[in-house]
Write a protein that holds these residues in place. Structure first.
Motif, mmCIF file in Angstrom:
data_model
loop_
_atom_site.group_PDB
_atom_site.id
_atom_site.type_symbol
_atom_site.label_atom_id
_atom_site.label_comp_id
_atom_site.label_asym_id
_atom_site.label_seq_id
_atom_site.Cartn_x
_atom_site.Cartn_y
_atom_site.Cartn_z
ATOM 1 N N LYS A 175 9.188 2.806 6.647
ATOM 2 C CA LYS A 175 8.083 3.768 6.593
ATOM 3 C C LYS A 175 6.850 3.363 6.473
ATOM 4 O O LYS A 175 5.995 4.054 6.967
ATOM 5 C CB LYS A 175 8.579 4.848 5.442
ATOM 6 C CG LYS A 175 9.768 5.698 5.658
ATOM 7 C CD LYS A 175 9.984 6.488 4.233
ATOM 8 C CE LYS A 175 11.201 7.458 4.532
ATOM 9 N NZ LYS A 175 11.337 8.047 3.214
ATOM 10 N N SER A 176 6.479 2.133 5.906
ATOM 11 C CA SER A 176 5.239 1.569 5.743
ATOM 12 C C SER A 176 4.416 1.604 7.058
ATOM 13 O O SER A 176 3.100 1.483 6.981
ATOM 14 C CB SER A 176 5.434 0.287 4.871
ATOM 15 O OG SER A 176 6.028 -0.760 5.800
ATOM 16 N N THR A 177 5.297 1.309 8.197
ATOM 17 C CA THR A 177 4.453 1.158 9.552
ATOM 18 C C THR A 177 5.303 1.840 10.422
ATOM 19 O O THR A 177 5.768 1.345 11.441
ATOM 20 C CB THR A 177 4.370 -0.380 9.963
ATOM 21 O OG1 THR A 177 5.925 -0.908 9.952
ATOM 22 C CG2 THR A 177 3.643 -1.150 9.023
ATOM 23 N N ARG A 178 5.579 3.103 10.128
ATOM 24 C CA ARG A 178 6.504 4.199 10.861
ATOM 25 C C ARG A 178 5.856 4.281 12.515
ATOM 26 O O ARG A 178 6.718 4.435 13.250
ATOM 27 C CB ARG A 178 6.512 5.531 10.353
ATOM 28 C CG ARG A 178 7.315 6.518 10.972
ATOM 29 C CD ARG A 178 7.396 7.727 10.156
ATOM 30 N NE ARG A 178 8.104 7.709 8.932
ATOM 31 C CZ ARG A 178 7.920 8.772 7.954
ATOM 32 N NH1 ARG A 178 7.540 9.822 8.318
ATOM 33 N NH2 ARG A 178 8.714 8.408 6.879
ATOM 34 N N HIS A 210 16.771 2.020 -1.012
ATOM 35 C CA HIS A 210 15.501 2.883 -1.067
ATOM 36 C C HIS A 210 14.341 1.978 -0.687
ATOM 37 O O HIS A 210 13.450 2.500 0.067
ATOM 38 C CB HIS A 210 15.262 3.443 -2.511
ATOM 39 C CG HIS A 210 16.312 4.465 -2.872
ATOM 40 N ND1 HIS A 210 16.265 5.033 -4.255
ATOM 41 C CD2 HIS A 210 17.121 5.270 -1.985
ATOM 42 C CE1 HIS A 210 17.018 5.918 -4.435
ATOM 43 N NE2 HIS A 210 17.530 6.310 -3.019
ATOM 44 N N VAL A 211 14.209 0.987 -1.185
ATOM 45 C CA VAL A 211 13.301 -0.162 -0.702
ATOM 46 C C VAL A 211 13.170 -0.308 0.604
ATOM 47 O O VAL A 211 12.009 -0.404 1.255
ATOM 48 C CB VAL A 211 13.494 -1.646 -1.625
ATOM 49 C CG1 VAL A 211 12.242 -2.381 -1.095
ATOM 50 C CG2 VAL A 211 13.318 -1.228 -3.082
ATOM 51 N N ALA A 212 14.505 -0.535 1.259
ATOM 52 C CA ALA A 212 14.347 -0.886 2.639
ATOM 53 C C ALA A 212 13.965 0.472 3.389
ATOM 54 O O ALA A 212 13.162 0.181 4.606
ATOM 55 C CB ALA A 212 15.798 -1.253 3.045
ATOM 56 N N ASP A 213 14.187 1.474 2.939
ATOM 57 C CA ASP A 213 13.703 2.703 3.820
ATOM 58 C C ASP A 213 12.061 2.818 3.677
ATOM 59 O O ASP A 213 11.412 3.156 4.328
ATOM 60 C CB ASP A 213 14.243 4.158 3.360
ATOM 61 C CG ASP A 213 15.838 4.241 3.585
ATOM 62 O OD1 ASP A 213 16.240 3.613 4.354
ATOM 63 O OD2 ASP A 213 16.562 4.986 2.892
ATOM 64 N N GLU A 214 11.834 2.439 2.501
ATOM 65 C CA GLU A 214 10.371 2.478 2.255
ATOM 66 C C GLU A 214 9.451 1.469 2.944
ATOM 67 O O GLU A 214 8.295 1.635 3.622
ATOM 68 C CB GLU A 214 9.831 2.473 0.935
ATOM 69 C CG GLU A 214 10.306 3.640 -0.077
ATOM 70 C CD GLU A 214 9.967 5.119 0.698
ATOM 71 O OE1 GLU A 214 9.096 5.010 1.206
ATOM 72 O OE2 GLU A 214 10.716 5.920 0.252
ATOM 73 N N LYS A 248 0.784 -1.223 -0.083
ATOM 74 C CA LYS A 248 0.006 -0.002 -0.167
ATOM 75 C C LYS A 248 1.007 1.277 0.063
ATOM 76 O O LYS A 248 0.563 2.192 -0.729
ATOM 77 C CB LYS A 248 -0.989 0.031 1.086
ATOM 78 C CG LYS A 248 -1.994 1.159 1.242
ATOM 79 C CD LYS A 248 -2.759 0.924 2.403
ATOM 80 C CE LYS A 248 -3.872 2.274 2.603
ATOM 81 N NZ LYS A 248 -4.653 1.871 3.817
ATOM 82 N N HIS A 249 2.054 1.265 1.003
ATOM 83 C CA HIS A 249 2.615 2.234 0.835
ATOM 84 C C HIS A 249 3.872 2.491 -0.451
ATOM 85 O O HIS A 249 3.974 3.247 -0.883
ATOM 86 C CB HIS A 249 3.631 2.286 2.166
ATOM 87 C CG HIS A 249 4.744 3.326 2.137
ATOM 88 N ND1 HIS A 249 4.447 4.726 2.745
ATOM 89 C CD2 HIS A 249 6.216 3.350 1.766
ATOM 90 C CE1 HIS A 249 5.541 5.476 2.479
ATOM 91 N NE2 HIS A 249 6.395 4.621 2.180
ATOM 92 N N TYR A 250 4.289 1.481 -0.730
ATOM 93 C CA TYR A 250 5.470 1.140 -1.855
ATOM 94 C C TYR A 250 4.892 1.694 -3.159
ATOM 95 O O TYR A 250 5.481 2.248 -3.990
ATOM 96 C CB TYR A 250 5.915 -0.359 -2.076
ATOM 97 C CG TYR A 250 6.895 -0.510 -2.643
ATOM 98 C CD1 TYR A 250 8.202 -0.030 -2.580
ATOM 99 C CD2 TYR A 250 6.999 -1.115 -4.151
ATOM 100 C CE1 TYR A 250 9.329 -0.054 -3.366
ATOM 101 C CE2 TYR A 250 7.759 -1.158 -4.991
ATOM 102 C CZ TYR A 250 9.040 -0.725 -4.459
ATOM 103 O OH TYR A 250 10.164 -1.002 -5.334
ATOM 104 N N ARG A 251 3.567 1.606 -3.234
ATOM 105 C CA ARG A 251 2.988 2.020 -4.929
ATOM 106 C C ARG A 251 2.875 3.477 -4.869
ATOM 107 O O ARG A 251 2.657 3.981 -6.174
ATOM 108 C CB ARG A 251 1.663 1.195 -5.166
ATOM 109 C CG ARG A 251 0.471 1.595 -4.241
ATOM 110 C CD ARG A 251 -0.426 0.955 -4.484
ATOM 111 N NE ARG A 251 -1.959 1.232 -3.544
ATOM 112 C CZ ARG A 251 -2.871 0.461 -3.174
ATOM 113 N NH1 ARG A 251 -3.160 -0.611 -3.871
ATOM 114 N NH2 ARG A 251 -3.718 0.982 -2.585
#
Length: 245
Positions: A111-114, A104-108, A92-95
């Motif tokens: 962040k998806s459940t910050r 970058h992927v690891a950071d996102e 949901k966040h990545y798209r």
């Protein structure tokens, strides 16, 4: 969430066991004192439900990484469980973001459940993988009909190589000993190669990206990538373009 790109490793049983070893020894060991472990997995034969995973868990109990392990597979037709909720949050966040590197992927993912910090990310490298399948085969035999079982129990009280397997959880267990004929348990347990098997793993074969895919990435995807990331994501292939067909 363990991340690696397709140039580091593939998606076989040795890769799964390498990640499981990483988790058990470098993450779980810091978080929990208990040596009783319960694992749940789907029924993918190539990755989860295979003799390499079974042999590895026997080894874990034999070498003291755990005292008791239960491995349970989801019922067919019921393949969703709690980790899928975390994956859903990532999707949901990545798209909605641009991520050009594995960093970058690891950071996102994080962040998806910050708020709850439910999703974390670890980037794995070549050194984190080894050919567990080849190494374990020196000591154990395959479990025949492994895909017909739904649960396994491993315990330090069992003789070396022994596993209890269930075809259905409500049925009686079957006992199988996978230790190779001719090997003496007392000798194996004093063998430094066996006890420190993680230090004697043959390397995994380096994955090869098909020439066609490399050229397609270079010609069709590269123009849409910011210039600072082009040589990371889709560099010019060093393979003859004629080989892409």
């Amino acid at each position: 969430n363990m991340l690696y790109d397709q140039s580091v490793a593939g998606k076989g049983s040795s890769e799964v066991v390498s990640m499981l070893y990483y988790f058990l020894t470098r993450i779980r060991a810091r978080m929990f004192a208990s040596k009783k472990i319960c694992l749940h997995a789907d029924n993918c034969v190539g990755q989860n439900k295979n003799s390499t995973v079974i042999q590895f868990l026997i080894w874990c109990v034999a070498t003291g990484i755990a005292d008791h392990i239960e491995l349970k597979f989801l019922l067919k037709g019921h393949t969703k469980f709690s980790p899928d909720g975390g994956f859903g949050m990532i999707k949901k966040h990545y798209r909605r973001v641009n991520a050009y590197t594995i960093g970058h992927v690891a950071d996102e993912v994080r962040k998806s459940t910050r708020g709850t910090k439910r999703n974390d990310a670890i980037i794995l490298e070549n050194k984190d993988f080894g050919n567990w399948k080849s190494a374990l085969q020196n000591f154990f035999t395959p479990l025949k009909g492994v895909s017909t079982f739904c649960a396994f129990i491993f315990d330090k009280k069992y003789p070396l190589g022994e596993v209890c397997a269930f075809r259905h959880e409500e049925e009686k267990s079957e006992t199988h000993n996978l230790l190779k004929n001719g090997l003496r348990p007392e000798e194996i347990l004093s063998d430094s190669t066996f006890v420190s098997l993680q230090e004697h793993l043959p390397p995994l074969e380096q994955p090869q990206i098909q020439a066609k895919k490399q050229w397609d990435m270079y010609e069709k995807v590269r123009p849409y990538i910011p210039s600072e990331y082009q040589d990371i994501i889709c560099p010019q292939p060093d393979i003859d373009k004629k080989n892409k067909l």
